[in-house]
Design a protein around this motif. Structure first.
Motif, PDB file in Angstrom:
ATOM      1  N   ASP A  71      43.284 -89.515 -33.210  1.00 40.44           N
ATOM      2  CA  ASP A  71      43.018 -90.752 -33.944  1.00 40.44           C
ATOM      3  C   ASP A  71      44.139 -91.103 -34.920  1.00 40.44           C
ATOM      4  OD1 ASP A  71      42.664 -88.775 -35.808  1.00 40.44           O
ATOM      5  OD2 ASP A  71      40.579 -89.258 -36.269  1.00 40.44           O
TER       6      ASP A  71
ATOM      7  N   THR B 211      46.654 -86.004 -34.807  1.00 44.85           N
ATOM      8  CA  THR B 211      45.425 -85.931 -34.023  1.00 44.85           C
ATOM      9  C   THR B 211      45.322 -87.144 -33.118  1.00 44.85           C
ATOM     10  OG1 THR B 211      44.176 -87.075 -35.743  1.00 44.85           O
ATOM     11  CG2 THR B 211      44.262 -84.673 -35.869  1.00 44.85           C
TER      12      THR B 211
ATOM     13  N   LYS C  57      31.189 -86.050 -27.272  1.00 45.22           N
ATOM     14  CA  LYS C  57      32.326 -85.321 -27.834  1.00 45.22           C
ATOM     15  C   LYS C  57      32.707 -84.203 -26.873  1.00 45.22           C
ATOM     16  CE  LYS C  57      30.605 -86.198 -32.512  1.00 45.22           C
ATOM     17  NZ  LYS C  57      30.073 -85.581 -33.748  1.00 45.22           N
ATOM     18  N   ARG C  58      33.996 -84.123 -26.566  1.00 43.44           N
ATOM     19  CA  ARG C  58      34.419 -83.176 -25.526  1.00 43.44           C
ATOM     20  C   ARG C  58      35.197 -81.986 -26.078  1.00 43.44           C
ATOM     21  NH1 ARG C  58      36.709 -87.830 -21.554  1.00 43.44           N
ATOM     22  NH2 ARG C  58      37.589 -88.478 -23.552  1.00 43.44           N
ATOM     23  N   SER C  59      35.069 -81.704 -27.370  1.00 42.48           N
ATOM     24  CA  SER C  59      35.808 -80.588 -27.961  1.00 42.48           C
ATOM     25  C   SER C  59      35.345 -79.245 -27.407  1.00 42.48           C
ATOM     26  CB  SER C  59      35.654 -80.597 -29.486  1.00 42.48           C
ATOM     27  OG  SER C  59      34.283 -80.522 -29.853  1.00 42.48           O
ATOM     28  N   ASP C  60      34.120 -79.214 -26.843  1.00 46.27           N
ATOM     29  CA  ASP C  60      33.623 -77.956 -26.285  1.00 46.27           C
ATOM     30  C   ASP C  60      34.373 -77.570 -25.019  1.00 46.27           C
ATOM     31  OD1 ASP C  60      32.240 -80.352 -25.295  1.00 46.27           O
ATOM     32  OD2 ASP C  60      31.130 -78.958 -24.004  1.00 46.27           O
TER      33      ASP C  60
ATOM     34  N   THR D  21      42.807 -75.765 -35.409  1.00 45.82           N
ATOM     35  CA  THR D  21      41.918 -76.887 -35.130  1.00 45.82           C
ATOM     36  C   THR D  21      41.586 -76.914 -33.647  1.00 45.82           C
ATOM     37  OG1 THR D  21      41.698 -79.300 -35.198  1.00 45.82           O
ATOM     38  CG2 THR D  21      43.902 -78.431 -34.836  1.00 45.82           C
ATOM     39  N   SER D  22      40.419 -77.444 -33.327  1.00 47.05           N
ATOM     40  CA  SER D  22      40.009 -77.539 -31.925  1.00 47.05           C
ATOM     41  C   SER D  22      40.132 -78.958 -31.398  1.00 47.05           C
ATOM     42  CB  SER D  22      38.560 -77.060 -31.766  1.00 47.05           C
ATOM     43  OG  SER D  22      37.683 -77.855 -32.550  1.00 47.05           O
ATOM     44  N   GLU D  23      40.450 -79.901 -32.274  1.00 42.04           N
ATOM     45  CA  GLU D  23      40.533 -81.293 -31.837  1.00 42.04           C
ATOM     46  C   GLU D  23      41.856 -81.543 -31.097  1.00 42.04           C
ATOM     47  OE1 GLU D  23      40.684 -84.053 -35.122  1.00 42.04           O
ATOM     48  OE2 GLU D  23      41.391 -82.458 -36.453  1.00 42.04           O
ATOM     49  N   PRO D  24      41.875 -82.527 -30.208  1.00 41.52           N
ATOM     50  CA  PRO D  24      43.111 -82.835 -29.465  1.00 41.52           C
ATOM     51  C   PRO D  24      44.236 -83.224 -30.415  1.00 41.52           C
ATOM     52  CG  PRO D  24      41.209 -83.928 -28.486  1.00 41.52           C
ATOM     53  CD  PRO D  24      40.749 -83.374 -29.790  1.00 41.52           C
TER      54      PRO D  24
ATOM     55  N   GLN E 201      40.838 -77.154 -26.517  1.00 39.26           N
ATOM     56  CA  GLN E 201      41.759 -78.026 -27.246  1.00 39.26           C
ATOM     57  C   GLN E 201      42.815 -78.604 -26.311  1.00 39.26           C
ATOM     58  OE1 GLN E 201      44.277 -76.179 -30.177  1.00 39.26           O
ATOM     59  NE2 GLN E 201      44.464 -78.062 -31.384  1.00 39.26           N
TER      60      GLN E 201
END
Length: 687
Positions: free
Chosen positions: A470, A468, A37-40, A274-277, A43
């Protein structure tokens, strides 16, 4: 002997401490699934145009996560050869490489060169910072050995190739491949893999989007390194011509950034943090944006700036240009600058006049006038005498605007401007009718769009939806509840006036071969030039001037701004149906007499607002002068013969004649002219 024993004990203790440290670090390492997971990394925000084209990527850019078996062997070989040729044999750190680096530094007297392995780079990128310190290098080594202890070599290489930074915001080989070559990394050729592998050492120096030749030259070095380390043969390397590797051209993000800078801050109010793409789908039309940028650059006089906003009938912003060059100036003159609108502000003056009961055919005398010591002059320095409201607007006669302001009230005009979306302070001094209050281009364009929308409010927006990676929907734009600003016939009459300004008035340069309605604006000493108009459902506002508000010789709303409007709209509406303006609107029932209601809603022509007439030229609903001859004798309902006069009078009592109550239905009279204000009498609407 004692010293040797002491050194041996120290070495043993150090080894034991290292083993314990590695064991502890291994226990605390995240799972392999968590590391994928690359959220770190931050965003990722992809901003898309209305057609799905990516306008700009904000933050890190991620491609698909490629498993080890999907990564081309050429890519794996190029990276290992370039970054860590003993990757398959070391324990996370490379003792041989470290020894050589120390020896070289001792011999040359220089500092030790970097000798980080692929595993050390991975550990640093995930868990540490890039600061150069001895403590950080120790932590990096311990973490690298822990990573090698917990994960296989293939897993380590997979993590590295999917997380390493390749410049331009691209993290991972798939993002880099899509950015530089336009396709996924699972189809990389040897030449393309060599270019990507060469980026790791210095992404900014060797990025193909920044320096194509430097990237190709670096790829040649990578290919020779692969030959020396036995990954490919010399013949294979010679068969690759870096000059023939196709680099994808990056789209210009110049003027588009004015739009994204305006639209993206709205995300704070549209979605939860949110931090997700995410993908942000906007309203921008790429073809219109190109046309807008070209129109401003081609028409804005030397030394000036220009801005343009195009708003669709539903409020969608299709194009936005905030200046000639975003790189040299990020100041958005379309949404941030406040400037005097000049005669473009007369939109609100005439809207107030029409709403008060005046009509385009009403006659007003163009003559010198003084209001509270203020004596406006016309740009021609002449007076025309009696003119219709339509001609006064078309010619942008200042004295007529002043008279209207005195009659309807200057505060009424200010309220009208606020009603139509002007957010800046509006003065109520008499000179306000000539556009002395500062406004924003986007607000003025919005006001004209609301007139085009039959008097219903138009609210500009730039974001259609947010999803998002997904496909989960975070936000979907919904149409605002309709808010009526003025009655439909007022908007129709205003459209009639605006159309006349383009057909025969100051805005003739804005004609595009289909119906156009609009208004010019020019401020004192030619400091600002405006043209705002609409056609085929698209409303466009143009402003030109200097940032320091100095005069610009020859700048008028009907010159460069009107020409820019013409150039842009000729492209923007080319594929839209030609729409005629609606200048005929039905009167509401509450303004019709009972006789008129019997005939249904009669159409009133906003061009002259004359009563509808019958085939004899008589106004509809007018009683006949005498009873028309009957073709058949009248009989009683029971068929027993002709009714008597008394029976007829009882069945059809005589109706009193009356004049229509609606002032729009009477013929214009000379007394409709607005007399000059009497200084001794209180002025209506005086501030």
């Amino acid at each position: 002997m004692t010293i040797l024993k002491g050194l041996a004990y120290a070495a043993l203790l150090s080894i034991l401490a290292l083993i314990v440290a590695v064991a502890v670090a291994t226990a605390y390492l995240p799972s392999y699934a968590d590391l994928t997971k690359r959220s770190d990394l931050g965003q990722m925000i992809r901003v898309r145009a209305a057609n799905g084209q990516v306008l700009v990527s904000m933050g890190p850019s991620f491609g698909q996560w490629l498993t080890y078996d999907r990564i081309p062997p050429e890519m794996r070989a190029a990276m290992i050869s370039t970054e860590d040729r003993r990757f398959r044999s070391h324990i996370g750190i490379d003792p041989i490489g470290i020894g050589r680096a120390l020896a070289s530094a001792f011999a040359s007297g220089h500092r030790v060169q970097a000798t980080s392995t692929i595993t050390q780079q991975l550990a640093r990128n995930i868990f540490l910072t890039n600061n150069r310190s001895f403590v950080r290098k120790i932590k990096e080594a311990i973490l690298a050995m822990a990573v090698e202890r917990k994960f296989s070599k293939d897993q380590v290489l997979e993590l590295y190739l999917n997380r390493v930074y390749f410049g331009g915001g691209a993290y991972g080989i798939d993002a880099a491949s899509r950015k530089f070559f336009g396709h996924g990394a699972d189809h990389l050729s040897l030449g393309e893999a060599a270019i990507i592998a060469g980026l790791v050492k210095a992404p900014s120096n060797y990025s193909p989007s920044a320096d194509v030749e430097a990237a190709r030259s670096r790829s040649g070095v990578v290919l020779q390194t692969m030959v020396r380390n036995g990954f490919i043969t010399a013949q294979t390397a010679a068969a690759v011509d870096p000059a023939k590797v196709r680099i994808q051209q990056t789209t210009s993000q110049n003027s588009v950034r004015y739009f994204t800078d305006w639209a993206l801050p709205q995300l704070d109010t549209l979605i939860d943090q949110t931090s997700e793409p995410i993908d942000v789908w906007t309203t921008l039309d790429p073809a219109m944006q190109v046309a807008a940028d070209r129109a401003i650059r081609a028409n804005a006089p030397d030394g000036t700036q220009g801005a343009l906003v195009a708003i669709d009938r539903d409020g969608a912003v299709r194009a936005m240009v905030g200046g000639k060059d975003y790189v040299s100036s990020i100041y958005n003159r379309a949404t941030q600058a406040v400037r005097q609108p000049g005669s473009a502000f007369k939109l609100f003056v005439y809207l107030s006049a029409l709403e008060s009961g005046m009509k385009p055919t009403d006659t007003i005398i163009d003559e010198p006038v003084t209001i509270d010591g203020w004596s406006p002059r016309n740009s021609t320095r002449t007076n025309l005498g009696p003119v219709t409201l339509r001609e006064a607007f078309s010619r942008s006669i200042n004295t007529i605007s002043a008279k209207i302001g005195a009659q309807v009230g200057f505060s009424t005009i200010a309220d009208m401007a606020r009603r139509f979306g002007i957010t800046t302070p509006i003065s109520t001094y008499p000179s306000m009718v000539l556009g002395s209050s500062d406004v924003r281009l986007v607000d003025m364009t919005r006001a004209f769009a609301s007139v085009s929308n039959k008097g219903v409010a138009v609210t500009p927006y730039g974001i259609r939806r947010v999803v998002t990676a997904d496909g989960r929907m975070l936000y979907q734009h919904e149409a605002d509840e309709e808010r009526v600003l003025v009655a439909p016939w007022v908007a129709a009459e205003m459209t009639d006036l605006l159309q006349s300004a383009v057909l025969s008035g100051t805005g003739r340069a804005a004609q595009i071969g289909r119906p156009v309605a609009g208004k010019t604006g020019t401020t004192s000493s030619n400091k600002d030039g405006w043209f705002i108009g609409f056609s085929s459902g698209l409303t466009t506002g143009v402003w030109m001037g200097r940032d320091d508000a100095r005069p610009v010789g020859g700048l008028q709303g009907g010159t460069a701004p009107a020409r820019a409007f013409h150039d842009f709209m000729s492209v923007a509406v080319a594929n839209r149906p030609v729409e005629q303006f609606e200048t005929q609107v039905p009167m509401p029932d509450w303004q019709l007499t009972p006789e008129e209601q019997m005939f249904g809603d009669q159409a009133i022509d906003a061009n002259d607002m004359q009563p509808m007439v019958d085939e004899n030229g008589m106004p509809l609903g007018t009683p006949p002068a005498q009873e028309p001859p009957q073709q058949q004798p009248m009989v009683r309902p029971d068929g027993t013969g002709e009714p008597s006069q008394q029976e007829l009078d009882q069945a059809f009592p005589p109706q009193p004649q009356r004049q229509p109550a609606n002032p729009r239905q009477r013929q214009p009279q000379p007394q409709d002219s607005v007399p000059p204000p009497d200084p001794s009498q209180p002025r209506p609407g005086a501030p």
